[in-house]
Design a protein around this motif. Structure first.
Motif, PDB file in Angstrom:
ATOM      1  N   LEU A 423       0.851  -1.135   0.020  1.00 34.72           N
ATOM      2  CA  LEU A 423       0.122   0.088  -0.149  1.00 34.72           C
ATOM      3  C   LEU A 423       0.641   1.201  -0.022  1.00 34.72           C
ATOM      4  CD1 LEU A 423      -2.862  -1.074   2.546  1.00 34.72           C
ATOM      5  CD2 LEU A 423      -2.779  -1.244   0.210  1.00 34.72           C
ATOM      6  N   LEU A 424       2.217   1.155   0.219  1.00 34.61           N
ATOM      7  CA  LEU A 424       2.849   2.381   0.369  1.00 34.61           C
ATOM      8  C   LEU A 424       4.093   2.429  -0.630  1.00 34.61           C
ATOM      9  CD1 LEU A 424       3.183   2.894   4.202  1.00 34.61           C
ATOM     10  CD2 LEU A 424       1.875   4.503   2.597  1.00 34.61           C
ATOM     11  N   VAL A 425       4.987   1.246  -0.771  1.00 38.60           N
ATOM     12  CA  VAL A 425       6.057   1.555  -1.447  1.00 38.60           C
ATOM     13  C   VAL A 425       5.774   1.732  -2.876  1.00 38.60           C
ATOM     14  CG1 VAL A 425       8.234   0.288  -2.153  1.00 38.60           C
ATOM     15  CG2 VAL A 425       7.534   0.272   0.371  1.00 38.60           C
ATOM     16  N   HIS A 426       4.912   1.062  -3.282  1.00 39.26           N
ATOM     17  CA  HIS A 426       4.807   0.923  -4.905  1.00 39.26           C
ATOM     18  C   HIS A 426       3.813   2.305  -5.541  1.00 39.26           C
ATOM     19  CE1 HIS A 426       4.627  -1.197  -8.619  1.00 39.26           C
ATOM     20  NE2 HIS A 426       3.253  -1.216  -8.804  1.00 39.26           N
ATOM     21  N   PRO A 427       2.742   2.732  -4.686  1.00 44.17           N
ATOM     22  CA  PRO A 427       2.394   3.964  -5.047  1.00 44.17           C
ATOM     23  C   PRO A 427       3.452   5.115  -5.065  1.00 44.17           C
ATOM     24  CG  PRO A 427       0.975   2.582  -3.557  1.00 44.17           C
ATOM     25  CD  PRO A 427       2.078   2.028  -3.678  1.00 44.17           C
ATOM     26  N   ILE A 428       4.265   5.072  -3.733  1.00 40.63           N
ATOM     27  CA  ILE A 428       5.238   6.271  -3.627  1.00 40.63           C
ATOM     28  C   ILE A 428       6.155   6.471  -4.980  1.00 40.63           C
ATOM     29  CG2 ILE A 428       7.065   7.003  -2.445  1.00 40.63           C
ATOM     30  CD1 ILE A 428       5.365   6.256   0.035  1.00 40.63           C
ATOM     31  N   ALA A 429       6.451   5.014  -5.423  1.00 44.63           N
ATOM     32  CA  ALA A 429       7.457   4.920  -6.520  1.00 44.63           C
ATOM     33  C   ALA A 429       6.856   5.539  -7.866  1.00 44.63           C
ATOM     34  CB  ALA A 429       8.290   3.530  -6.614  1.00 44.63           C
TER      35      ALA A 429
END
Length: 568
Positions: A423-429
């Protein structure tokens, strides 16, 4: 139309048929059981272990394993960066190509070491034979083996075993899986018309303009092509990748390439079933992923078969959308290839995704947002089980049962790591650099499509980098000497690194946490995870947590574009 669907069905049946065979073989390799390839593999591995001083049986802690991944990848990236920088003076450079710009070299080195192979250059006019087969070809093996090693370490942790030794897993992945298949596959591709030569370009007279000569690029393509697909690398020897007749000359090679790119990620689920001693659960998970995969194929292929309504209105009939496609593959195999290459994180293309109908753009983006259909080399399977852990937790809360997976309790640490990963790493990147690029279209230049399609073009570039896929919508001016090339090289490098190494460390920590838990005896209150009901719930969790995170992008990109085309 029927012929196209039959072609798709045959390829999918081949993939299903090889799954238990190949999945069982990989399980024997990583469990240390005897295989038919042992005599040769033991000789190769013994020589490598003696030269390197690696202890075969020395298991690593989670941080030792993670450091081994990071340090080895850092050394390899520096090694190929130096090869690129000294390309002019190195051998096997028949056209005397000079070194590209430092930012192109940096982006390429990061891209290939992360198993992404995103290319902001044209292979035949940028990198020499030596750079392609000695540097990039080397990385195609080691980066794929790195992903396989992490995926196997994750499976070991889930089943309560030690994580293992990274270097042993890396070497086994190359010597017993990637290398043997690549040797056989390269020979088959050569027999089917893919060139393999160190000779320079062939100069031939043309039939037009009074017989003016034309230089036709060639090179050591066959061995490069097979590991490109098998290792889910995707980087093309030529600029147009597997749409080039020297990389993918006919339907037979196209079939081989599709099956090859699907072979490892699909079979790895069965490998998990053997290692976990629960083939039933493996087949249920396999069926869930295959169902989503088939749904995506139907969406993309139907859109390409129905064609562009604006063009159909001019023609007075329905015609498939063949823009940006090779006639030798047609609408069906082009759509299947696009869904397969973005689902497996291979990134190779046999048609230009920029020219697909909005449904095709929707599916290719959704694949890279989800990363589990079938996912990256090894890491995709690990992502899939991270979703399963979240599904166990959510379902346990719903029915009031203790959340357990494979006999081990799911607690705060596991939920936090899985949520952080998905929920965090992929969307941020993806979304942060994408938002910056959209906010400064003039300064960063390169966006060649207006409106909704232009938005999809930008987000696709960062989704491709963060998902370690490497394919592109194309049309984006991201190569030197374009004025915005520096921005695209550096910003996508951030997504490449964040999308590769943060998830790897998180997955290893998650696996280590699960491996330390004591097994809990199964009781009547245990939530079973090897049932059709639970797998159906997992599919819903995947769509809710994965797809809805990026739904605004899909709505403002392909979906809005589809409505725009429908309205004329």
């Amino acid at each position: 139309m029927l012929e196209g669907w039959i072609q798709i069905a045959i390829i999918l049946l081949i993939v299903v048929a090889i799954t238990p065979v190949f999945g069982g073989y990989m399980a024997r390799v990583y469990l240390g059981d005897k295989t038919f390839f042992d005599p040769i593999a033991n000789f190769l591995e013994g020589a490598i272990f003696r030269l390197s001083g690696i202890a075969r049986k020395e298991d690593m802690t989670v941080w030792q394993y993670a450091r081994a991944v990071i340090y080895s990848n850092l050394v390899m990236a520096a090694f190929i960066f130096l090869i690129f920088s000294w390309q002019r003076v190195l051998p096997f450079n028949p056209t005397r190509l000079s070194s590209p710009t430092w930012d192109t070299n940096l982006h390429t080195a990061i891209s290939f070491v992360t198993n992404t192979n995103q290319q902001h250059y044209s292979g035949e006019t940028t990198y020499s034979y030596f750079s392609q087969f000695a540097a990039l070809g080397f990385m195609m093996f080691t980066s794929a083996a790195t992903g396989l090693a992490v995926g196997i370490a994750f499976i070991r942790g889930l089943t309560g075993r030690p994580l293992g030794n990274f270097y042993v897993d890396l070497i086994k992945s190359i010597t017993q899986i990637l290398l043997p298949i690549s040797i056989v596959g390269a020979i088959v591709l050569i027999a089917l018309g893919v060139p393999e030569t160190l000779g320079g370009p062939t100069v031939v007279p043309t039939l037009e303009n009074g017989g003016i000569s034309q230089a036709i690029a060639r090179g050591p393509v066959a061995h490069f092509e097979i590991i490109k697909e098998l290792g889910e690398n995707g980087g093309g020897f030529f600029a147009i990748n597997s749409a080039h007749p020297f990389e993918n000359p006919n339907p037979a090679t196209n079939l081989i390439e599709i099956v090859t790119m699907l072979a490892i990620p699909s079979s790895l689920i069965y490998t998990f079933g053997i290692i976990a001693n629960n083939r039933k659960q493996a087949w249920l998970i396999y069926g869930m992923v295959m169902a989503i995969f088939i749904l995506f194929i139907i969406i993309a292929a139907t859109g390409e078969y129905q064609g562009n309504p604006a063009i159909n209105a001019l023609l007075g009939t329905t015609a498939p959308n063949l823009e940006g496609k090779e006639v030798r593959f047609g609408w069906a195999e082009s759509a299947l290839y696009a869904v397969s290459t973005t689902g497996t994180m291979t990134g190779a293309v046999n048609s230009m995704h920029d020219s697909f109908m909005p449904t095709g753009g929707f599916v290719t983006l959704a694949n890279m947002f989800l990363q589990i259909v079938w996912g990256g080399q090894g890491t995709g399977t690990a992502y899939l089980f991270a979703y399963l852990i979240l599904a166990v937790f959510v379902t346990g809360l719903m029915v009031g049962r203790t959340p357990e997976f494979l006999g081990r309790k799911i607690e705060k640490r596991e939920v936090v790591l899985a949520s952080f990963l998905i929920l965090l790493v992929h969307p941020i990147a993806i979304l942060i650099p994408g938002a910056i690029a959209i906010s400064f279209p003039t300064e960063f230049n390169g966006i060649t499509n207006p409106g909704y399609h232009g938005l999809a073009q930008i987000i696709y570039e960062y989704a491709s980098a963060a998902a370690n896929n490497g394919s592109g919508f194309e049309g984006l001016a991201d190569s030197q000497p374009a004025s915005g090339a520096l921005w695209w090289n550096l910003s996508t490098s951030f997504s490449l690194l964040a999308g590769r190494y943060i998830p790897i460390i998180s997955l290893l920590l998650l696996a280590d946490s699960m491996s330390r838990k004591q097994p809990v005896p199964m009781t009547v209150g245990t939530l079973r995870t090897d049932t059709k009901l639970f797998i159906s719930v997992t599919a819903g969790i995947i769509l809710i947590l994965g797809a809805l995170t990026f739904f605004p992008i899909l709505a403002l990109g392909p979906i809005a574009e589809a409505f725009q085309i429908a309205n004329g």
